[in-house]
Design a protein around this motif. Structure first.
Motif, PDB file in Angstrom:
ATOM      1  N   ASP A 110     -67.319  24.838  40.564  1.00  0.00           N
ATOM      2  CA  ASP A 110     -66.373  26.371  39.902  1.00  0.00           C
ATOM      3  C   ASP A 110     -66.920  26.475  39.182  1.00  0.00           C
ATOM      4  O   ASP A 110     -64.954  26.055  38.480  1.00  0.00           O
ATOM      5  CB  ASP A 110     -65.789  26.486  41.345  1.00  0.00           C
ATOM      6  CG  ASP A 110     -64.429  27.530  41.898  1.00  0.00           C
ATOM      7  OD1 ASP A 110     -65.068  28.795  41.105  1.00  0.00           O
ATOM      8  OD2 ASP A 110     -63.599  27.370  42.319  1.00  0.00           O
ATOM      9  N   PRO A 111     -66.714  27.609  38.845  1.00  0.00           N
ATOM     10  CA  PRO A 111     -66.590  28.551  37.676  1.00  0.00           C
ATOM     11  C   PRO A 111     -65.406  28.766  37.386  1.00  0.00           C
ATOM     12  O   PRO A 111     -65.003  28.981  35.597  1.00  0.00           O
ATOM     13  CB  PRO A 111     -67.826  28.927  36.973  1.00  0.00           C
ATOM     14  CG  PRO A 111     -68.527  29.533  38.371  1.00  0.00           C
ATOM     15  CD  PRO A 111     -68.403  28.481  39.437  1.00  0.00           C
ATOM     16  N   ASN A 112     -65.021  29.763  38.027  1.00  0.00           N
ATOM     17  CA  ASN A 112     -63.958  30.175  37.768  1.00  0.00           C
ATOM     18  C   ASN A 112     -62.601  29.406  37.883  1.00  0.00           C
ATOM     19  O   ASN A 112     -61.896  29.806  36.685  1.00  0.00           O
ATOM     20  CB  ASN A 112     -63.262  30.278  39.712  1.00  0.00           C
ATOM     21  CG  ASN A 112     -64.100  31.866  39.510  1.00  0.00           C
ATOM     22  OD1 ASN A 112     -64.990  32.365  38.930  1.00  0.00           O
ATOM     23  ND2 ASN A 112     -64.068  31.889  41.504  1.00  0.00           N
ATOM     24  N   THR A 113     -62.381  27.926  38.203  1.00  0.00           N
ATOM     25  CA  THR A 113     -60.999  27.054  37.682  1.00  0.00           C
ATOM     26  C   THR A 113     -61.890  25.767  36.980  1.00  0.00           C
ATOM     27  O   THR A 113     -60.994  24.467  36.575  1.00  0.00           O
ATOM     28  CB  THR A 113     -61.253  26.038  39.310  1.00  0.00           C
ATOM     29  OG1 THR A 113     -62.334  25.568  39.944  1.00  0.00           O
ATOM     30  CG2 THR A 113     -60.487  27.461  39.935  1.00  0.00           C
ATOM     31  N   ASP A 114     -63.376  25.712  36.645  1.00  0.00           N
ATOM     32  CA  ASP A 114     -64.294  24.610  36.512  1.00  0.00           C
ATOM     33  C   ASP A 114     -63.736  23.654  36.174  1.00  0.00           C
ATOM     34  O   ASP A 114     -63.725  22.378  35.818  1.00  0.00           O
ATOM     35  CB  ASP A 114     -63.577  24.987  33.948  1.00  0.00           C
ATOM     36  CG  ASP A 114     -64.332  24.288  33.227  1.00  0.00           C
ATOM     37  OD1 ASP A 114     -65.372  24.252  33.668  1.00  0.00           O
ATOM     38  OD2 ASP A 114     -63.622  23.574  32.208  1.00  0.00           O
ATOM     39  N   GLU A 115     -64.409  23.177  37.864  1.00  0.00           N
ATOM     40  CA  GLU A 115     -64.311  22.539  38.473  1.00  0.00           C
ATOM     41  C   GLU A 115     -64.960  22.032  39.275  1.00  0.00           C
ATOM     42  O   GLU A 115     -65.923  23.055  39.351  1.00  0.00           O
ATOM     43  CB  GLU A 115     -62.471  22.394  39.077  1.00  0.00           C
ATOM     44  CG  GLU A 115     -61.356  22.380  38.302  1.00  0.00           C
ATOM     45  CD  GLU A 115     -60.413  22.566  40.062  1.00  0.00           C
ATOM     46  OE1 GLU A 115     -59.709  22.103  39.740  1.00  0.00           O
ATOM     47  OE2 GLU A 115     -60.097  23.766  40.549  1.00  0.00           O
TER      48      GLU A 115
ATOM     49  N   LEU B 189     -70.320  12.186  35.075  1.00  0.00           N
ATOM     50  CA  LEU B 189     -70.786  11.146  34.091  1.00  0.00           C
ATOM     51  C   LEU B 189     -72.166  12.062  34.321  1.00  0.00           C
ATOM     52  O   LEU B 189     -73.180  11.678  34.833  1.00  0.00           O
ATOM     53  CB  LEU B 189     -71.254   9.845  35.203  1.00  0.00           C
ATOM     54  CG  LEU B 189     -70.092   8.799  36.109  1.00  0.00           C
ATOM     55  CD1 LEU B 189     -70.476   7.969  36.456  1.00  0.00           C
ATOM     56  CD2 LEU B 189     -69.155   8.847  34.731  1.00  0.00           C
ATOM     57  N   ASN B 190     -72.519  12.561  32.853  1.00  0.00           N
ATOM     58  CA  ASN B 190     -73.544  13.243  32.948  1.00  0.00           C
ATOM     59  C   ASN B 190     -74.684  13.302  31.600  1.00  0.00           C
ATOM     60  O   ASN B 190     -74.677  14.366  30.941  1.00  0.00           O
ATOM     61  CB  ASN B 190     -72.633  14.758  31.843  1.00  0.00           C
ATOM     62  CG  ASN B 190     -71.906  13.812  30.619  1.00  0.00           C
ATOM     63  OD1 ASN B 190     -71.339  13.129  30.450  1.00  0.00           O
ATOM     64  ND2 ASN B 190     -70.916  15.406  29.618  1.00  0.00           N
ATOM     65  N   ARG B 191     -74.379  11.375  31.213  1.00  0.00           N
ATOM     66  CA  ARG B 191     -75.358  11.039  30.640  1.00  0.00           C
ATOM     67  C   ARG B 191     -77.115  11.952  30.671  1.00  0.00           C
ATOM     68  O   ARG B 191     -77.873  12.733  29.948  1.00  0.00           O
ATOM     69  CB  ARG B 191     -75.782   9.971  30.711  1.00  0.00           C
ATOM     70  CG  ARG B 191     -77.082   9.407  29.966  1.00  0.00           C
ATOM     71  CD  ARG B 191     -76.576   7.977  29.577  1.00  0.00           C
ATOM     72  NE  ARG B 191     -77.853   7.240  28.982  1.00  0.00           N
ATOM     73  CZ  ARG B 191     -78.205   5.992  28.799  1.00  0.00           C
ATOM     74  NH1 ARG B 191     -76.990   4.974  29.067  1.00  0.00           N
ATOM     75  NH2 ARG B 191     -79.062   6.022  28.550  1.00  0.00           N
ATOM     76  N   TYR B 192     -77.248  11.845  32.284  1.00  0.00           N
ATOM     77  CA  TYR B 192     -78.909  12.578  32.607  1.00  0.00           C
ATOM     78  C   TYR B 192     -78.916  13.762  33.460  1.00  0.00           C
ATOM     79  O   TYR B 192     -79.868  14.650  33.523  1.00  0.00           O
ATOM     80  CB  TYR B 192     -79.095  11.265  33.514  1.00  0.00           C
ATOM     81  CG  TYR B 192     -79.452  10.124  32.824  1.00  0.00           C
ATOM     82  CD1 TYR B 192     -81.140   9.646  31.894  1.00  0.00           C
ATOM     83  CD2 TYR B 192     -79.171   9.036  32.957  1.00  0.00           C
ATOM     84  CE1 TYR B 192     -81.173   8.698  31.334  1.00  0.00           C
ATOM     85  CE2 TYR B 192     -78.811   7.999  32.624  1.00  0.00           C
ATOM     86  CZ  TYR B 192     -80.413   7.553  31.563  1.00  0.00           C
ATOM     87  OH  TYR B 192     -80.448   6.649  31.213  1.00  0.00           O
ATOM     88  N   GLY B 193     -77.506  14.607  33.494  1.00  0.00           N
ATOM     89  CA  GLY B 193     -77.292  15.515  33.716  1.00  0.00           C
ATOM     90  C   GLY B 193     -75.561  16.255  33.872  1.00  0.00           C
ATOM     91  O   GLY B 193     -75.219  15.662  33.707  1.00  0.00           O
ATOM     92  N   ASP B 194     -76.119  17.822  32.830  1.00  0.00           N
ATOM     93  CA  ASP B 194     -74.878  18.220  32.637  1.00  0.00           C
ATOM     94  C   ASP B 194     -75.122  19.630  32.860  1.00  0.00           C
ATOM     95  O   ASP B 194     -75.425  20.214  33.855  1.00  0.00           O
ATOM     96  CB  ASP B 194     -74.699  18.422  30.764  1.00  0.00           C
ATOM     97  CG  ASP B 194     -73.021  18.128  30.596  1.00  0.00           C
ATOM     98  OD1 ASP B 194     -71.945  18.543  31.698  1.00  0.00           O
ATOM     99  OD2 ASP B 194     -72.438  18.213  29.245  1.00  0.00           O
TER     100      ASP B 194
ATOM    101  N   THR C 175     -65.365  18.015  33.850  1.00  0.00           N
ATOM    102  CA  THR C 175     -65.730  16.326  32.533  1.00  0.00           C
ATOM    103  C   THR C 175     -65.222  15.424  33.676  1.00  0.00           C
ATOM    104  O   THR C 175     -65.962  13.730  33.167  1.00  0.00           O
ATOM    105  CB  THR C 175     -64.473  16.218  32.079  1.00  0.00           C
ATOM    106  OG1 THR C 175     -63.070  15.786  32.315  1.00  0.00           O
ATOM    107  CG2 THR C 175     -63.879  16.631  30.484  1.00  0.00           C
ATOM    108  N   ALA C 176     -65.674  15.338  34.595  1.00  0.00           N
ATOM    109  CA  ALA C 176     -65.009  13.592  35.931  1.00  0.00           C
ATOM    110  C   ALA C 176     -66.813  13.681  36.341  1.00  0.00           C
ATOM    111  O   ALA C 176     -67.447  12.740  36.546  1.00  0.00           O
ATOM    112  CB  ALA C 176     -64.465  14.176  37.400  1.00  0.00           C
TER     113      ALA C 176
END
Length: 659
Positions: free
Chosen positions: A158-163, A253-258, A250-251
């Motif tokens: 949800d880009p509106n809340t960054d969640e 786990l973004n080593r392979y996808g962000d 930030t929850a």
């Protein structure tokens, strides 16, 4: 080759050092830590009591270096992935503790380290190691266990809340059988379908809090206890549902996808399938650990049964007033000693696998083929090791008769606890299919690169195999089959190169036959039907491949033994491992002309001879495993039977007398 009646003896301490291997210091440390009433196996506990005890034990381990081996030194770890697997294997005093440790510091903590980035490492890993952050590895779902790629839990940005909004859309998507979920877990690594901007990007992992610091389940989270299980009741397995649970960006786990703040998805790996399998490949340590844990359970069962068989007596020896020790019977030897030989073989294969895992994690990333082979070998070893453990423990239970059925003698609990090892970290049959597919991939690559000379050799090999199988000319058959040194006597069967060549030939022939069947499929055939129709062949190819790898690992291990007497004994154990496998698979070898009937009979005779030769060394061979007596915790293995016989002898009560 040592002869019958020689004076070979096992140097137990030296053999133990060899078996302890590269991480001997870790194993010795575990033997020192896991002592006293706190870690002595107990039976008869309720589920609640068992869980509480295991949790206390885990907190005790968190205060030692056993909890830190596998983690990055920058955050308080030791950076020793291989050491972490070795430490896991040593927790055979209670397999529930072994699994609970594996969940916390292997699966949960390992996922954060492997799939997260510096932010996640710095924020969470210290608490994971100290157990301030007890966690779960929430991958498996009710509807999809083995097929991870089709998990149904969603994580929608949800880009509106960054969640991210984590949600369980239906009952098939509930997380099931999750260790640490029912009671202890506070944070979960949740695998879900990542959705942003209306587009799916496949399965990714996120950190989702499930309880607060007081242990209260958080809003939007529903947790249910899986309840009593056949074994491992010290582990609090549970089910988890998510109802529109929001976690910060930030929850992920973004080593392979962000995901960027505007919802844009990015990944260093463009191909979605490759990305998915890369992410899963980083978690291969779990399968390798399970294989090692199963091996330790098998060793424990064999130590109990062989110690008991050495002193338990039954039936009078003809012409004597003394009874015969169980281990003196060939039938008893036949039940336990081939299993002991296979356990040794799997031990050396496990050591090689752990070293490959460790080196691959410290020497830089593996290339695509090396990574695929590591994953395939780990899958295959996990399958054969866990099946072997279940079969071996059951055999040991039966070999100990009624005493083996008593809870105080540990065997029933070991059997119940290891049963599920064949299922978690991947169903064994599914894992062997993964091995078979990897073999086919390598085969296609090799075949595609063959030059004209290679093609000619390949065709000649195919022709030779056909001749061996179809010829009725006994003289030609004998020349081909007996191409190994010698003319078929017992010493020839103990020839290490002949054993290796026989197993390698079986592997190659099965794989080539599988490739031919697949190539013969019509161009318009249904792809599912093509693969489904050869599944039996895929599984056989995988087993043949793993059998050869395990044998070669054992042979390599034997070559490292310096003490001559010890090497002579373990050479025979290696022979027994190879020939009992050939005996078990003799139908294939006979059907395909790799053994003559006479040669097959000689294999059985040699297995018998090896069992009898190894009988005097059986106790030394299990003592070399280095299992503390308090881990065995079985009265029948710790002198109770000898004490009973001594008491009877002092009372001068003859066998069969009325009391």
């Amino acid at each position: 080759m040592p002869q019958h009646g020689d004076t070979a003896r096992v140097d137990v301490e030296a053999l133990r050092d060899l078996l302890d291997g590269r991480w001997a210091a870790v194993r010795r440390r575990a033997r020192d830590i896991l002592r006293g009433p706190e870690f002595t196996p107990r039976y008869g506990l309720s589920v609640a009591e068992h869980r509480a005890r295991v949790t206390e034990q885990l907190h005790a381990l968190a205060r030692t270096d056993l909890a830190r081996y596998g983690f990055d030194p920058r955050y308080g770890g030791r950076g020793e992935v291989g050491a972490s697997v070795a430490a896991f294997e040593m927790l055979v005093c209670d397999l529930s503790l072994m699994v609970k440790m594996g969940v916390q510091w292997g699966l949960f903590g390992g996922a954060i380290q492997a799939l997260g980035t510096e932010y996640h490492h710095a924020t969470y890993l210290p608490g994971v190691m100290s157990l301030e952050i007890p966690g779960c590895f929430a991958m498996t779902e009710t509807g999809h266990g083995s097929d991870v790629q089709r998990l149904r839990t969603t994580a929608t940005f949800d880009p509106n809340t960054d969640e991210f909004v984590v949600h369980t859309p239906d009952e098939a998507a509930r997380k099931d059988y999750i260790g640490n979920a029912a009671h202890d877990g506070r944070l979960a690594v949740v695998f879900a379908q990542l959705i942003t901007g209306g587009q799916r990007h496949g399965v990714h992992a996120l950190l989702v809090p499930i309880r607060d610091a007081d242990g209260t389940v958080l809003p939007g989270i529903r947790i249910e206890d899986c309840g009593p299980k056949a074994g491992l009741n010290g582990v609090d397995n549970g089910r988890i549902w998510f109802t529109q649970v929001r976690v910060p960006r930030t929850a992920l786990l973004n080593r392979y996808g962000d995901v960027a703040a505007d919802g844009t998805y990015s990944s260093p790996i463009e191909n979605p399938n490759r990305r998915f399998f890369t992410m899963l490949g980083t978690l291969v340590r779990g399968r390798i650990s399970v294989a090692g844990g199963a091996g330790m359970a098998a060793k424990t069962a064999l130590a109990i049964a062989i110690r008991y068989g050495q002193v338990r007596r039954q039936f009078l020896r003809p012409g004597s007033d003394s009874e015969v020790a169980l281990l003196d019977y060939l039938a008893y030897q036949r039940r336990l000693l081939p299993a002991l030989a296979r356990t040794y073989a799997l031990h050396f294969a496990q050591e090689e696998m752990v070293s490959r895992l460790h080196d691959g994690s410290t020497d830089g990333p593996l290339d695509e083929r090396a990574q695929r082979e590591l994953e395939a070998h780990a899958a295959g070893l996990k399958a054969v090791a866990t099946w072997h453990a279940v079969d071996t423990i059951q055999t040991c239970r039966e070999a100990c008769g009624g005493a083996g059925y008593l809870a105080e003698n540990r065997l029933p609990q070991l059997r119940a606890d290891t049963d599920v090892f064949t299922t978690f970290e991947g169903d064994n049959t599914v894992l062997l299919q993964l091995v078979g597919k990897s073999l086919l991939t390598n085969y296609r690559q090799e075949f595609g690169n063959l030059d004209p000379l290679g093609m000619a050799k390949f065709a000649a090999g195919q022709f030779l195999g056909t001749v061996i199988e179809r010829t009725a000319a006994r003289s030609l058959l004998d020349r081909l089959v007996q191409a190994a040194p010698g003319r078929g006597d017992e010493d020839d069967l103990r020839n290490r190169e002949w054993q290796r060549a026989l197993l390698a030939d079986r592997e190659n022939h099965v794989l080539e036959g599988l490739a031919r069947r697949l190539r013969a499929a019509p161009a318009d055939a249904d792809p599912f039907d093509v693969v489904n129709n050869v599944q039996d062949h895929v599984l056989l190819a995988a087993r043949a491949h793993v059998d050869r790898l395990v044998f070669e690992a054992f042979a390599s291990g034997v070559a490292r033994i310096e003490d001559e007497g010890t090497r002579a004994v373990v050479e025979r154990l290696c022979d027994l491992a190879a020939l009992s496998l050939v005996e078990q698979e003799r139908a294939w070898f006979l059907e395909h002309g790799r053994l003559t009937p006479a040669r097959a009979k000689a294999v059985t005779a040699t297995v018998n001879a090896l069992c009898q030769e190894l009988r005097p060394h059986a106790r030394d061979l299990v003592d070399a495993f280095g299992l503390n007596d308090e881990w065995l915790a079985a009265p029948i293995a710790l002198g109770a039977e000898t004490a009973r016989q001594d008491q009877q002898a002092r009372a001068r009560v003859p066998v069969g007398a009325e009391t």
